[in-house]
Design a protein around this motif. Sequence first.
Motif, PDB file in Angstrom:
ATOM      1  N   PRO A  78      13.568  -0.820  32.352  1.00 34.61           N
ATOM      2  CA  PRO A  78      13.533   0.639  32.387  1.00 34.61           C
ATOM      3  C   PRO A  78      14.931   1.197  32.121  1.00 34.61           C
ATOM      4  O   PRO A  78      15.924   0.465  32.190  1.00 34.61           O
ATOM      5  CB  PRO A  78      13.057   0.960  33.802  1.00 34.61           C
ATOM      6  N   VAL A  79      15.006   2.481  31.817  1.00 34.23           N
ATOM      7  CA  VAL A  79      16.260   3.127  31.444  1.00 34.23           C
ATOM      8  C   VAL A  79      16.597   4.209  32.466  1.00 34.23           C
ATOM      9  O   VAL A  79      15.784   5.111  32.699  1.00 34.23           O
ATOM     10  CB  VAL A  79      16.149   3.758  30.037  1.00 34.23           C
ATOM     11  N   GLU A  84      21.506  12.024  40.190  1.00 37.28           N
ATOM     12  CA  GLU A  84      21.996  13.279  40.760  1.00 37.28           C
ATOM     13  C   GLU A  84      22.166  13.197  42.257  1.00 37.28           C
ATOM     14  O   GLU A  84      21.513  12.403  42.930  1.00 37.28           O
ATOM     15  CB  GLU A  84      21.060  14.425  40.392  1.00 37.28           C
ATOM     16  N   ARG A  85      23.056  14.022  42.743  1.00 39.80           N
ATOM     17  CA  ARG A  85      23.292  14.172  44.177  1.00 39.80           C
ATOM     18  C   ARG A  85      22.318  15.239  44.677  1.00 39.80           C
ATOM     19  O   ARG A  85      22.178  16.289  44.073  1.00 39.80           O
ATOM     20  CB  ARG A  85      24.742  14.625  44.393  1.00 39.80           C
ATOM     21  N   THR A  86      21.653  14.939  45.776  1.00 41.67           N
ATOM     22  CA  THR A  86      20.745  15.931  46.369  1.00 41.67           C
ATOM     23  C   THR A  86      21.544  16.863  47.278  1.00 41.67           C
ATOM     24  O   THR A  86      22.713  16.615  47.565  1.00 41.67           O
ATOM     25  CB  THR A  86      19.638  15.237  47.192  1.00 41.67           C
ATOM     26  N   GLU A  87      20.911  17.914  47.742  1.00 38.60           N
ATOM     27  CA  GLU A  87      21.571  18.852  48.657  1.00 38.60           C
ATOM     28  C   GLU A  87      22.020  18.172  49.945  1.00 38.60           C
ATOM     29  O   GLU A  87      22.990  18.587  50.560  1.00 38.60           O
ATOM     30  CB  GLU A  87      20.631  20.016  48.981  1.00 38.60           C
ATOM     31  N   ILE A  93      17.677   8.838  41.481  1.00 39.74           N
ATOM     32  CA  ILE A  93      17.800   8.236  40.150  1.00 39.74           C
ATOM     33  C   ILE A  93      16.406   8.171  39.531  1.00 39.74           C
ATOM     34  O   ILE A  93      15.460   7.697  40.157  1.00 39.74           O
ATOM     35  CB  ILE A  93      18.402   6.820  40.218  1.00 39.74           C
ATOM     36  N   GLU A  94      16.317   8.642  38.295  1.00 43.67           N
ATOM     37  CA  GLU A  94      15.051   8.613  37.577  1.00 43.67           C
ATOM     38  C   GLU A  94      15.144   7.599  36.438  1.00 43.67           C
ATOM     39  O   GLU A  94      16.132   7.569  35.707  1.00 43.67           O
ATOM     40  CB  GLU A  94      14.729   9.994  37.015  1.00 43.67           C
ATOM     41  N   PHE A 131      10.213   5.985  38.960  1.00 43.35           N
ATOM     42  CA  PHE A 131       9.944   5.310  37.701  1.00 43.35           C
ATOM     43  C   PHE A 131       8.828   6.024  36.948  1.00 43.35           C
ATOM     44  O   PHE A 131       7.796   6.353  37.525  1.00 43.35           O
ATOM     45  CB  PHE A 131       9.556   3.852  37.946  1.00 43.35           C
ATOM     46  N   ALA A 132       9.035   6.234  35.636  1.00 46.77           N
ATOM     47  CA  ALA A 132       8.033   6.903  34.805  1.00 46.77           C
ATOM     48  C   ALA A 132       6.722   6.131  34.797  1.00 46.77           C
ATOM     49  O   ALA A 132       5.649   6.725  34.722  1.00 46.77           O
ATOM     50  CB  ALA A 132       8.558   7.067  33.380  1.00 46.77           C
TER      51      ALA A 132
END
Length: 142
Positions: A78-79, A84-87, A93-94, A131-132
């Motif tokens: 997967p790629v 991103e940092r959450t609040e 991570i996607e 994961f998609a």
Amino acid sequence: MRWNRTVSALLSMMVIVAVSGCAPESAGPQSLAERVVRGVPETWTGPPLDPLDGSPEVGWLSDAEFGVVTRGSSSCPPVAISLERTEEGDVRIEFADSPHDTCTADDGPTTHVLRLPDGVDERPVAVTLTFASGGTYSLSLP
């Protein structure tokens, strides 16, 4: 003269085959990982990996880098497309599916080497992986 045409035609066919065999695969998402490593680096300090469990894991690789180990086809991992940092100061991570069309049928580990986003300073870090192809995992990076 005839020999020259035959050689010329043969060379032309070889060039076409060589070029078509080297054509890039379909464009797909680009990884935002610092690097992607087949297997698990020697510096891995995450939990021991169970070869029978296909779940991803997270662990430190150095003071500045951490890794996400995924399992599946080693030629089509997967790629990582979003980090991103959450609040809350955690990390999300996607992962998208691999853009490769032809994949091996092995079930090998792949390590995605990443750096924490700015502002993620507290430990442990809660890491959510999405994961998609399906599946969301909540893990902890000590």
